[in-house]
Scaffold this motif. Structure first.
Motif, PDB file in Angstrom:
ATOM      1  N   PHE A  14       5.371   3.021  -0.703  1.00 48.42           N
ATOM      2  CA  PHE A  14       4.371   1.758  -0.987  1.00 48.42           C
ATOM      3  C   PHE A  14       3.048   2.063  -1.679  1.00 48.42           C
ATOM      4  CE2 PHE A  14       7.223   1.074   2.506  1.00 48.42           C
ATOM      5  CZ  PHE A  14       7.718  -0.336   2.255  1.00 48.42           C
ATOM      6  N   ARG A  15       2.613   1.571  -2.601  1.00 50.68           N
ATOM      7  CA  ARG A  15       1.157   1.881  -3.212  1.00 50.68           C
ATOM      8  C   ARG A  15       0.275   0.687  -2.678  1.00 50.68           C
ATOM      9  NH1 ARG A  15      -0.279   1.807  -9.578  1.00 50.68           N
ATOM     10  NH2 ARG A  15      -0.308  -0.571  -9.036  1.00 50.68           N
ATOM     11  N   VAL A  16      -0.541   0.905  -1.779  1.00 45.23           N
ATOM     12  CA  VAL A  16      -1.157  -0.280  -1.100  1.00 45.23           C
ATOM     13  C   VAL A  16      -2.887   0.082  -1.379  1.00 45.23           C
ATOM     14  CG1 VAL A  16       0.567  -1.001   0.273  1.00 45.23           C
ATOM     15  CG2 VAL A  16      -1.003   0.753   1.135  1.00 45.23           C
ATOM     16  N   GLY A  17      -3.728  -0.964  -0.975  1.00 38.68           N
ATOM     17  CA  GLY A  17      -5.003  -0.846  -0.875  1.00 38.68           C
ATOM     18  C   GLY A  17      -5.904  -1.295  -2.146  1.00 38.68           C
ATOM     19  N   GLU A  18      -7.151  -1.211  -1.982  1.00 41.10           N
ATOM     20  CA  GLU A  18      -8.118  -1.886  -3.013  1.00 41.10           C
ATOM     21  C   GLU A  18      -9.034  -0.993  -3.399  1.00 41.10           C
ATOM     22  OE1 GLU A  18     -10.502  -5.457  -2.060  1.00 41.10           O
ATOM     23  OE2 GLU A  18      -8.606  -6.706  -2.051  1.00 41.10           O
ATOM     24  N   SER A  19      -9.665  -0.264  -2.691  1.00 37.21           N
ATOM     25  CA  SER A  19     -10.585   0.578  -3.202  1.00 37.21           C
ATOM     26  C   SER A  19     -10.150   1.727  -3.722  1.00 37.21           C
ATOM     27  CB  SER A  19     -11.640   1.068  -2.089  1.00 37.21           C
ATOM     28  OG  SER A  19     -11.328   1.463  -0.951  1.00 37.21           O
ATOM     29  N   HIS A  20      -8.997   1.985  -3.328  1.00 39.56           N
ATOM     30  CA  HIS A  20      -8.386   3.145  -3.944  1.00 39.56           C
ATOM     31  C   HIS A  20      -6.741   2.838  -3.752  1.00 39.56           C
ATOM     32  CE1 HIS A  20      -7.938   5.276  -0.023  1.00 39.56           C
ATOM     33  NE2 HIS A  20      -6.897   5.882  -0.476  1.00 39.56           N
ATOM     34  N   HIS A  21      -5.700   3.598  -4.494  1.00 38.93           N
ATOM     35  CA  HIS A  21      -4.423   3.402  -4.369  1.00 38.93           C
ATOM     36  C   HIS A  21      -3.942   4.513  -3.331  1.00 38.93           C
ATOM     37  CE1 HIS A  21      -3.874   1.119  -8.304  1.00 38.93           C
ATOM     38  NE2 HIS A  21      -4.028   0.445  -7.400  1.00 38.93           N
ATOM     39  N   GLU A  22      -3.249   4.060  -2.125  1.00 34.44           N
ATOM     40  CA  GLU A  22      -3.069   4.955  -1.092  1.00 34.44           C
ATOM     41  C   GLU A  22      -1.319   4.722  -1.047  1.00 34.44           C
ATOM     42  OE1 GLU A  22      -3.032   7.772   1.715  1.00 34.44           O
ATOM     43  OE2 GLU A  22      -4.614   7.151   0.322  1.00 34.44           O
ATOM     44  N   LEU A  23      -0.710   6.197  -0.825  1.00 35.20           N
ATOM     45  CA  LEU A  23       0.675   6.195  -1.006  1.00 35.20           C
ATOM     46  C   LEU A  23       0.964   6.054   0.597  1.00 35.20           C
ATOM     47  CD1 LEU A  23       3.556   6.536  -2.509  1.00 35.20           C
ATOM     48  CD2 LEU A  23       3.155   9.290  -2.274  1.00 35.20           C
ATOM     49  N   ILE A  24       1.845   5.506   0.756  1.00 40.25           N
ATOM     50  CA  ILE A  24       2.404   5.186   2.232  1.00 40.25           C
ATOM     51  C   ILE A  24       3.784   5.282   2.014  1.00 40.25           C
ATOM     52  CG2 ILE A  24       2.877   3.796   4.362  1.00 40.25           C
ATOM     53  CD1 ILE A  24      -0.035   4.501   3.740  1.00 40.25           C
ATOM     54  N   ILE A  25       4.398   6.451   2.879  1.00 39.22           N
ATOM     55  CA  ILE A  25       5.850   6.724   3.057  1.00 39.22           C
ATOM     56  C   ILE A  25       6.332   6.265   4.350  1.00 39.22           C
ATOM     57  CG2 ILE A  25       7.739   8.398   3.049  1.00 39.22           C
ATOM     58  CD1 ILE A  25       4.420   9.350   1.653  1.00 39.22           C
ATOM     59  N   THR A  26       6.876   5.334   4.218  1.00 39.24           N
ATOM     60  CA  THR A  26       7.514   4.790   5.894  1.00 39.24           C
ATOM     61  C   THR A  26       8.918   3.898   5.631  1.00 39.24           C
ATOM     62  OG1 THR A  26       6.757   3.602   7.866  1.00 39.24           O
ATOM     63  CG2 THR A  26       6.390   2.495   5.775  1.00 39.24           C
ATOM     64  N   GLY A  27       9.699   3.638   6.759  1.00 39.95           N
ATOM     65  CA  GLY A  27      10.782   3.094   6.837  1.00 39.95           C
ATOM     66  C   GLY A  27      11.876   3.847   7.220  1.00 39.95           C
ATOM     67  N   ASP A  28      13.192   3.494   6.951  1.00 40.36           N
ATOM     68  CA  ASP A  28      14.169   4.157   7.372  1.00 40.36           C
ATOM     69  C   ASP A  28      14.288   5.572   7.399  1.00 40.36           C
ATOM     70  OD1 ASP A  28      15.073   1.906   8.884  1.00 40.36           O
ATOM     71  OD2 ASP A  28      16.552   1.068   7.576  1.00 40.36           O
ATOM     72  N   ALA A  29      14.256   5.902   6.020  1.00 42.60           N
ATOM     73  CA  ALA A  29      14.376   7.408   5.475  1.00 42.60           C
ATOM     74  C   ALA A  29      13.338   8.185   6.178  1.00 42.60           C
ATOM     75  CB  ALA A  29      14.309   7.293   3.818  1.00 42.60           C
ATOM     76  N   ALA A  30      12.026   7.705   6.080  1.00 41.16           N
ATOM     77  CA  ALA A  30      10.815   8.387   6.754  1.00 41.16           C
ATOM     78  C   ALA A  30      11.171   8.692   8.333  1.00 41.16           C
ATOM     79  CB  ALA A  30       9.622   7.767   6.444  1.00 41.16           C
ATOM     80  N   THR A  31      11.523   7.608   8.903  1.00 44.24           N
ATOM     81  CA  THR A  31      12.014   7.834  10.412  1.00 44.24           C
ATOM     82  C   THR A  31      12.979   8.876  10.433  1.00 44.24           C
ATOM     83  OG1 THR A  31      11.046   5.615  10.717  1.00 44.24           O
ATOM     84  CG2 THR A  31      12.538   6.398  12.196  1.00 44.24           C
ATOM     85  N   VAL A  32      13.911   8.639   9.842  1.00 41.93           N
ATOM     86  CA  VAL A  32      15.175   9.583  10.077  1.00 41.93           C
ATOM     87  C   VAL A  32      14.567  11.199   9.875  1.00 41.93           C
ATOM     88  CG1 VAL A  32      17.432  10.457   9.132  1.00 41.93           C
ATOM     89  CG2 VAL A  32      16.904   8.006   9.705  1.00 41.93           C
ATOM     90  N   THR A  33      13.758  11.259   8.790  1.00 46.08           N
ATOM     91  CA  THR A  33      13.436  12.536   8.309  1.00 46.08           C
ATOM     92  C   THR A  33      12.355  13.143   9.492  1.00 46.08           C
ATOM     93  OG1 THR A  33      13.466  11.967   6.067  1.00 46.08           O
ATOM     94  CG2 THR A  33      12.026  13.913   6.613  1.00 46.08           C
TER      95      THR A  33
END
Length: 808
Positions: free
Chosen positions: A144-163
């Protein structure tokens, strides 16, 4: 497109930089790849041993981290991997390409072997005892690329949880792979089950390295947008020099991504993450808090925030608490829990030239994370040191001391509640008062005139900590007039009437409640003062920050005239409230918003025909000065004799040694705040050895306010001593191809002064000490060596003339 890499390129993950090339403006994408989560165990024990060596031990820890993680990045990038997140002592790597699963597992095996080699390098406290645990998973990975003042990369979801689950199941030295990853590897890859995963049997890589994946060209502004705003300028100036700092660290953890995904799919998760990160960015941006990074976590993630790093500001602790309270009070799709702590950290960069990260390390960071973990959803757990130093007061609930990982003794923390007012910046009664006779007499004469109905205004101006508030307190100590105290706040400049709001509400007995309740209370209070004032209610409400609907009169006022009409209404209100002699104190005018300052000036003008004395305090530092009101009283530093008198009186019960007394007087430089901090430390430790630490937060904020070049020069000059020759400084900086121009000289004017022909001197011993302490030990050694060489060169054929300087 320039051939040289962008200065921020190494701080941005490749997948984030190239996001727009792949999915345009979408805030979610799913890619096929393998995640590798590497966690190093043993750094805690190593850091504790190195901590016994003081700050040089912290630097050595950074060197070990650089060596260990730098080698791991080299190995993983050579197999097509890329770094997504660095979490203190952990790496999250992404592998893509046709054989990403095989390359990722081979890289894990190589990194484990590399660590075994790294631990053979001795440290000053003996052989390193480090082991790694690794979790890997392959499949569809949600980014996920989210945010306004800067683009922040978020890694989450099933794959991140399993890892994260795979890494959590791995013991020291283990590489645990998920079932989907095991299914695509050779059949003999894993036979022993561990939790929900399998232990990789390989001791050697099973595939040849494919080589690094080159970055695709993108516009320079892409890299700008992918770095948090508070870090951009700091990192643009080049590789950040490691520094010792006092910092406040906050962690915001969000959970239950799977639940949101189940209810609304990736779109709901993406919107929820964007709302959360944008909220954090807005709260931190308004308060000047640094959005440092985000990190992976099971079924969620966390945001790491700092103040004091990379630069200090006034009220760093209050800024953090106000930002965290705002985030906690916001409505979010995910439950959030928050923790904050304050203390010493070591800040700097870790990594390689092609991929690096700016981070903070130390026990302060660890405890902030532990407080976050202990907090229930919706709560903010804060260490007492943060609360003690915040300019904003909060409602708090003390918690029973509890145990956290890494601490032998239980820790004390508080649950943070709503804002409860403003702490005064004065610190009356801590030290005896000395000097200032002329200034005291001037203020007391102004107060005495109030009894005859003659008022006025005055402004007390001086540098930080010079005793402006204390002077007013001493002048009014034996006087009887009623008083009203207004407070400017570091972050209140953009909030109209913020500086006067609380004092006015308190004077009318209006408690902090909902807007509707406060509106009723204000209306009743104004009616009691005179029904003719009721027509002014909408204007009065504006100054009180209480919403009152416009009436027929106020609705016709043009916006450009409204501030003036509001001031008229408030002056009429004060005319009914304060008919007896009254002193209106406006603390920290340099921090006040424009609307409050305009109103204070109107009140000061009205004081000529009312029994009011309006007394404002304001700083005289460059960038903080404001136009004074009324007569001006400018405070100078205490003389050495006055300072000595204060110290002797304050330590009468336990007199100091003459050498310590001389040291304290010299270091304080006539500044009562510096003196108070020094004496507090001496009482705590019994000596003067730790003085620089005590002043770090006070003086460091002023140093950090300098532009990058003057700040760098100030730290370089500190190796030459409190007083030094201009020509030696010129020689020292010439080795770095730096020129001291007029603008830099002006910027340093508040820190360094002329000390006779051809010589310069730090204005305060405290500024010299804090500038020097901020240098890393490696940098100090380098600069001392170069300074010595410069002094010898300048001596020419007469080395005896500089023998004393070289020996000092």
């Amino acid at each position: 497109m320039p051939n040289e890499p962008h200065p921020l390129e190494s701080y941005v993950p490749r997948v984030l930089a190239e996001w727009g090339l792949d999915v345009g403006d979408s805030i979610w994408q799913q890619i096929n790849g393998t995640l590798c989560f590497v966690d190093i165990s043993g750094f805690t024990a190593l850091s504790e041993k190195l901590a016994l060596r003081g700050r040089i031990g912290a630097e050595e820890l950074t060197e070990v981290l650089d060596r260990v993680f730098g080698r791991m990045l080299d190995l993983s990038y050579d197999r097509g991997g890329s770094l997504l997140k660095f979490g203190g002592d952990a790496l999250l790597l992404l592998f893509e390409g046709d054989d990403h699963a095989l390359q990722a597992t081979s890289a894990a095996v190589e990194m484990r072997a590399a660590l075994r080699e790294a631990v053979k390098v001795p440290t000053s406290v003996g052989r390193i005892r480090l082991q790694m645990s690794v979790g890997l998973h392959t499949g569809s990975i949600d980014l996920f690329r989210v945010g306004e003042s800067h683009h922040e990369l978020i890694i989450t979801g099933d794959a991140a949880t399993v890892t994260t689950e795979m890494e959590g199941a791995a013991g020291a030295g283990d590489i645990v792979i998920s079932e989907p990853l095991r299914a695509v590897l050779p059949k003999d890859a894993a036979r022993e089950q561990r939790g929900l995963g399998w232990i990789l049997r390989w001791v050697r890589p099973r595939a040849a390295a494919t080589g690094p994946v080159p970055r695709r060209p993108v516009d320079d502004d892409v890299y700008q947008r992918c770095v948090p705003t508070n870090l951009r300028n700091h990192l643009m100036s080049g590789r950040a020099e490691p520094e010792h700092r006092i910092a406040t660290v906050g962690f915001v953890k969000f959970k239950n991504v799977a639940d949101v995904w189940g209810q609304g799919g990736p779109t709901a998760v993406a919107k929820g993450l964007d709302r959360l990160i944008t909220c954090v960015q807005a709260a931190t941006g308004d308060e000047g808090v640094t959005f440092l990074s985000t990190d992976i976590d099971e079924d969620g993630g966390k945001v790491i925030l700092t103040t004091g790093v990379p630069a200090r500001q006034e009220d760093d602790d209050g800024r953090m608490l106000r930002a965290l309270r705002r985030v906690s009070d916001s409505e979010q799709a995910f439950p959030i829990k928050i923790g904050a702590n304050r203390g010493h950290v070591f800040s700097g960069e870790i990594g390689t030239e092609f991929r690096s990260t700016f981070t903070v390390m130390g026990d302060t960071v660890n405890l902030a994370a532990r407080l976050m973990a202990a907090a229930p959803p919706g709560s903010v757990y804060v260490a007492p040191g943060v609360l003690d130093r915040s300019f904003t007061l909060f409602e708090t609930t003390p918690l029973e001391p509890f145990h956290v990982k890494g601490k032998v003794e239980p820790v004390q923390a508080y649950a943070l509640g709503a804002e409860a007012g403003t702490r005064t910046t004065s610190d009356h009664g801590v030290l005896p008062f000395a000097g200032r006779t002329t200034e005291l007499d001037a203020i007391r004469m102004s107060v005495a005139r109030l009894s005859s109905g003659t008022g006025g205004a005055l402004t007390v101006i001086g540098e930080t900590g010079i005793g402006k508030s204390r002077l007013l307190a001493e002048a009014l100590a034996n006087e009887q007039p009623q008083s009203l105290t207004l407070h400017g706040e570091p972050s209140g400049g953009a909030n109209a009437y913020r500086a006067i709001r609380d004092a006015l509400r308190s004077a009318l007995g209006i408690e902090r409640r909902g807007q509707a309740e406060m509106a009723k209370a204000l209306e009743l209070a104004v009616q009691n003062l005179g029904v003719d004032l009721v027509e002014d209610l909408p204007l009065i409400g504006t100054a009180f920050q209480i919403t009152i609907p416009d009436n027929d009169t106020s609705a016709t006022i043009e916006p450009r005239f409204r501030p003036e009409r509001t001031a008229d209404a408030v002056v009429r209100l004060l005319d009914r409230m304060f008919t007896d002699p009254t002193v209106i104190v406006a603390e920290d005018g340099h921090w006040m918003d424009g609307a409050s300052l305009h109103l204070i000036r109107r009140i000061a003008a009205a004081a000529e025909t009312h029994p009011w004395l309006v007394a404002m305090t304001a700083r005289s530092q460059q960038g903080d000065s404001i136009d004074p009101i009324g007569d001006t009283i400018e405070l100078e530093p205490l003389t050495q004799e006055e300072t000595r008198t204060v110290v002797v009186s304050a330590t009468e019960a336990a007199p100091l040694r003459q050498s310590d007394l001389d040291t304290i007087v010299a270091r304080a430089g006539g500044n009562p705040l510096f003196l108070s901090e020094i004496l507090r430390l001496v009482r705590e430790t019994g000596g003067v050895q730790g003085i620089p630490d005590s002043l770090d937060a006070v003086v460091g904020a002023e140093i950090d306010a300098l532009p990058v070049l003057p700040r760098r020069l100030l730290r370089m000059a500190s190796v030459l001593g409190r007083s030094f020759r201009q020509v030696v400084l010129d020689e020292l900086v010439s080795d770095e191809d730096v020129a001291i121009d007029d603008a830099t000289t002006r910027a340093l004017g508040g820190f360094i002064e002329s000390d006779g022909t051809g010589r310069l001197r730090f204005l305060h011993g405290a500024v010299h000490q804090v500038s020097y302490v901020g240098l890393s030990f490696r940098r100090r050694r380098e600069l001392h060596a170069r300074a010595g060489a410069a002094i010898k060169r300048l001596a020419g054929d007469d080395p005896e003339a500089v023998a004393a300087a070289l020996a000092s």
